[in-house]
Design an enzyme around this catalytic site. Structure first.
Site, PDB file in Angstrom:
ATOM      1  N   THR A  93     -30.391  -6.047  14.200  1.00 42.37           N
ATOM      2  CA  THR A  93     -29.639  -5.627  15.387  1.00 42.37           C
ATOM      3  C   THR A  93     -29.771  -4.120  15.645  1.00 42.37           C
ATOM      4  OG1 THR A  93     -27.356  -5.272  16.136  1.00 42.37           O
ATOM      5  CG2 THR A  93     -27.634  -5.593  13.802  1.00 42.37           C
ATOM      6  N   ASP A  94     -29.627  -3.744  16.902  1.00 37.81           N
ATOM      7  CA  ASP A  94     -29.631  -2.310  17.245  1.00 37.81           C
ATOM      8  C   ASP A  94     -28.426  -1.584  16.637  1.00 37.81           C
ATOM      9  OD1 ASP A  94     -27.604  -3.339  18.894  1.00 37.81           O
ATOM     10  OD2 ASP A  94     -28.429  -2.522  20.761  1.00 37.81           O
ATOM     11  N   GLU A  95     -27.417  -2.340  16.204  1.00 37.91           N
ATOM     12  CA  GLU A  95     -26.207  -1.692  15.672  1.00 37.91           C
ATOM     13  C   GLU A  95     -26.464  -0.957  14.367  1.00 37.91           C
ATOM     14  OE1 GLU A  95     -22.490  -3.629  16.008  1.00 37.91           O
ATOM     15  OE2 GLU A  95     -23.169  -4.964  17.587  1.00 37.91           O
TER      16      GLU A  95
ATOM     17  N   TYR B  81     -19.970  -4.915   9.702  1.00 39.20           N
ATOM     18  CA  TYR B  81     -21.044  -5.812  10.179  1.00 39.20           C
ATOM     19  C   TYR B  81     -22.376  -5.078  10.175  1.00 39.20           C
ATOM     20  CZ  TYR B  81     -24.196  -7.948  13.619  1.00 39.20           C
ATOM     21  OH  TYR B  81     -25.306  -8.454  14.256  1.00 39.20           O
TER      22      TYR B  81
ATOM     23  N   LYS C  89     -25.802  -5.657   7.964  1.00 38.60           N
ATOM     24  CA  LYS C  89     -27.125  -5.939   8.548  1.00 38.60           C
ATOM     25  C   LYS C  89     -28.145  -4.890   8.089  1.00 38.60           C
ATOM     26  CE  LYS C  89     -28.229  -8.735  11.004  1.00 38.60           C
ATOM     27  NZ  LYS C  89     -28.727 -10.119  10.722  1.00 38.60           N
TER      28      LYS C  89
HETATM   29  N1  LIG Z   1     -25.522 -11.926  19.289  1.00 38.78           N
HETATM   30  C1  LIG Z   1     -26.046 -10.714  19.402  1.00 38.78           C
HETATM   31  O1  LIG Z   1     -25.726  -9.976  20.350  1.00 38.78           O
HETATM   32  C2  LIG Z   1     -27.089 -10.234  18.418  1.00 38.78           C
HETATM   33  C3  LIG Z   1     -27.848  -9.107  18.752  1.00 38.78           C
HETATM   34  C4  LIG Z   1     -28.828  -8.654  17.850  1.00 38.78           C
HETATM   35  C5  LIG Z   1     -29.025  -9.334  16.654  1.00 38.78           C
HETATM   36  N2  LIG Z   1     -28.260 -10.423  16.349  1.00 38.78           N
HETATM   37  C6  LIG Z   1     -28.528 -11.103  15.071  1.00 38.78           C
HETATM   38  O2  LIG Z   1     -29.058 -12.380  15.394  1.00 38.78           O
HETATM   39  C7  LIG Z   1     -28.669 -13.319  14.419  1.00 38.78           C
HETATM   40  C8  LIG Z   1     -28.007 -14.499  15.075  1.00 38.78           C
HETATM   41  O3  LIG Z   1     -26.881 -14.026  15.821  1.00 38.78           O
HETATM   42  P1  LIG Z   1     -25.983 -15.041  16.674  1.00 38.78           P
HETATM   43  O4  LIG Z   1     -25.306 -14.248  17.701  1.00 38.78           O
HETATM   44  O5  LIG Z   1     -26.782 -16.230  17.056  1.00 38.78           O
HETATM   45  O6  LIG Z   1     -24.922 -15.452  15.558  1.00 38.78           O
HETATM   46  P2  LIG Z   1     -23.905 -16.663  15.494  1.00 38.78           P
HETATM   47  O7  LIG Z   1     -22.682 -16.112  14.852  1.00 38.78           O
HETATM   48  O8  LIG Z   1     -23.781 -17.349  16.808  1.00 38.78           O
HETATM   49  O9  LIG Z   1     -24.616 -17.702  14.496  1.00 38.78           O
HETATM   50  C9  LIG Z   1     -24.786 -17.450  13.140  1.00 38.78           C
HETATM   51  C10 LIG Z   1     -25.207 -18.755  12.490  1.00 38.78           C
HETATM   52  O10 LIG Z   1     -25.422 -18.515  11.097  1.00 38.78           O
HETATM   53  C11 LIG Z   1     -24.796 -19.543  10.359  1.00 38.78           C
HETATM   54  N3  LIG Z   1     -24.449 -19.015   9.030  1.00 38.78           N
HETATM   55  C12 LIG Z   1     -23.524 -18.058   8.727  1.00 38.78           C
HETATM   56  N4  LIG Z   1     -23.486 -17.856   7.403  1.00 38.78           N
HETATM   57  C13 LIG Z   1     -24.401 -18.679   6.862  1.00 38.78           C
HETATM   58  C14 LIG Z   1     -24.842 -18.920   5.527  1.00 38.78           C
HETATM   59  N5  LIG Z   1     -24.301 -18.266   4.482  1.00 38.78           N
HETATM   60  N6  LIG Z   1     -25.807 -19.837   5.309  1.00 38.78           N
HETATM   61  C15 LIG Z   1     -26.343 -20.528   6.348  1.00 38.78           C
HETATM   62  N7  LIG Z   1     -25.970 -20.347   7.632  1.00 38.78           N
HETATM   63  C16 LIG Z   1     -25.022 -19.422   7.888  1.00 38.78           C
HETATM   64  C17 LIG Z   1     -23.581 -19.929  11.179  1.00 38.78           C
HETATM   65  O11 LIG Z   1     -23.093 -21.213  10.839  1.00 38.78           O
HETATM   66  C18 LIG Z   1     -24.134 -19.857  12.591  1.00 38.78           C
HETATM   67  O12 LIG Z   1     -24.738 -21.072  12.967  1.00 38.78           O
HETATM   68  C19 LIG Z   1     -27.752 -12.583  13.445  1.00 38.78           C
HETATM   69  O13 LIG Z   1     -28.515 -12.216  12.315  1.00 38.78           O
HETATM   70  C20 LIG Z   1     -27.306 -11.362  14.219  1.00 38.78           C
HETATM   71  O14 LIG Z   1     -27.028 -10.288  13.358  1.00 38.78           O
HETATM   72  C21 LIG Z   1     -27.304 -10.893  17.205  1.00 38.78           C
END
Ligand SMILES: NC(=O)c1ccc[n+]([C@@H]2O[C@H](COP(=O)([O-])OP(=O)(O)OC[C@H]3O[C@@H](n4cnc5c(N)ncnc54)[C@H](O)[C@@H]3O)[C@@H](O)[C@H]2O)c1
Length: 347
Positions: A144-146, A169, A173
């Site tokens: 993430t950009d964070e 968080y 990451k």
């Molecule tokens: N949403 C955003 O704006 C954003 C932006 C940049 C990066 N990201 C990154 O993208 C990825 C996905 O983000 P998202 O928004 O889809 O998240 P989300 O919270 O919607 O989904 C996370 C998924 O991971 C699963 N999970 C959590 N812990 C787990 C574990 N120990 N073992 C197996 N599965 C597990 C959860 O059940 C869920 O299905 C993350 O790594 C996040 O850091 C998200």
């Protein structure tokens, strides 16, 4: 679909043979971005085998995968990336791994960071060890950009910038990113890292800013704005984010880090005003509430490395937001059982 048991799943698969189609492990594939990626791979990549490993936290939802669960070549495994055996069994025979699994909500991390460190740092380590031992060809860590922390204008974060995460968080990451790079340098795991900006679109759990405000507006509930609402974010549609991840997976250089964003910045209040306009609710629903502790004012990315791979975001924010609002309006049965609006404010 093959659905493995809830405990210590053992996936019955024949050994891999030369000429077999590519097999990809998508961890966290029942969440927002991971499910989009898994559905798109199953829909668009001929012959690909997709294995989803997800422990189904509050943010994981099998309904996100219902259009692909029954496809031949699609396997869902209910398991935890922190569990060595589950991780190895799921990864065994996979050519590539895309690690989406994470705890992702900043507000929750401020209240209780344990699960963040566990999954986002140690879960990543467990996957990297399995990838090293099983010899996967590509391991893409979705970040993430964070991790860059607050970015003062007019700077845009480069991939070489120091990591200055400011929430549990983003610190977790950043730990995952550093762990991934460490396994690349010490064990030769072919790691790629993407750092995406704030992502929005269908199937996002309604605790993050856009789906929280959209579902609250659709229900006529208050719209709780953190502080002055002038925090600036780069909003990337989930389809563009996943296309960027696919480009890096195919054409990125192992050991490389790739920022993914649109380059357009929007203050939160502008996004909220647009949601108010598109849903037709009254602005009197807006409530300014105390700001999140340590709230980053601005994220901004230099995305030229990813663009040099031939990727560019295609969905204009106004268009993507309108389509997202339509999706939440048409899919109340998806979000109403999740208790929308009862969550804290968005990211
Ligand atoms: N949403 C955003 O704006 C954003 C932006 C940049 C990066 N990201 C990154 O993208 C990825 C996905 O983000 P998202 O928004 O889809 O998240 P989300 O919270 O919607 O989904 C996370 C998924 O991971 C699963 N999970 C959590 N812990 C787990 C574990 N120990 N073992 C197996 N599965 C597990 C959860 O059940 C869920 O299905 C993350 O790594 C996040 O850091 C998200």
């Amino acid at each position: 679909m093959r659905f493995s048991g809830l405990q210590a799943p053992r996936v019955a698969r024949r050994p891999r043979q030369g000429g077999d189609p590519m097999r990809m492990l998508v961890t966290g594939g029942a969440g927002f971005i991971g499910s989009h990626f898994a559905r798109t791979a199953a829909d668009r990549v001929p012959g690909v085998e997709v294995v989803v490993l997800d422990t189904l936290t509050y943010a994981g939802n099998l309904r996100n995968l219902e259009t692909v669960l029954d496809r031949p070549g699609f396997t869902f495994i209910h398991g935890d990336i922190c569990d060595r055996e589950s991780a190895r069994r799921a990864m065994d025979g996979c050519d590539v791994v895309v690690n989406f699994a994470a705890e992702t909500h900043v507000d929750r991390s401020i209240l209780d960071s344990g699960a963040f460190v566990q999954t986002d740092v140690d879960g990543t380590r467990v996957l990297l060890e399995a990838a090293r031992d099983l010899g996967v060809q590509r391991f893409l860590q979705v970040s993430t950009d964070e991790v860059y922390g607050n970015v003062e204008p007019p700077h845009r974060s480069d991939e070489t910038d120091p990591l200055r995460p400011r929430s549990p968080y983003s610190a977790s990451k950043a730990g995952g990113d550093l762990m991934a790079l460490a396994y690349h340098h010490t064990s030769g795991v072919p790691v790629l890292i993407t750092r995406g900006s704030n992502t929005y679109g269908p199937y996002q759990y309604p605790e993050k800013l856009i789906p929280l405000f959209v579902t609250n507006a659709l229900d006529g509930k208050p719209l709780p704005v953190y502080g002055d609402g002038l925090q600036r974010r780069d909003w990337l549609h989930v389809e563009d984010h996943c296309a960027g991840i696919a480009a890096v997976l195919q054409r990125g250089e192992p050991g490389g880090i790739y920022n993914l964003g649109t380059g357009q910045e929007h203050p939160n209040l502008e996004v909220i005003d647009e949601i108010i306009r598109l849903t037709g609710v009254s602005r009197s629903l807006v409530r300014h509430v105390p700001d999140r502790p340590g709230h980053d004012r601005r994220y901004a990315l230099n995305t030229s490395r990813a663009r040099a791979l031939g990727w560019q975001p295609r969905i204009p924010f106004e268009e993507g937001l309108e389509e997202t609002i339509r999706w939440y309006g048409d899919n109340r049965s998806w979000w109403e059982p999740l208790g929308a609006g009862e969550h804290a404010r968005g990211r």
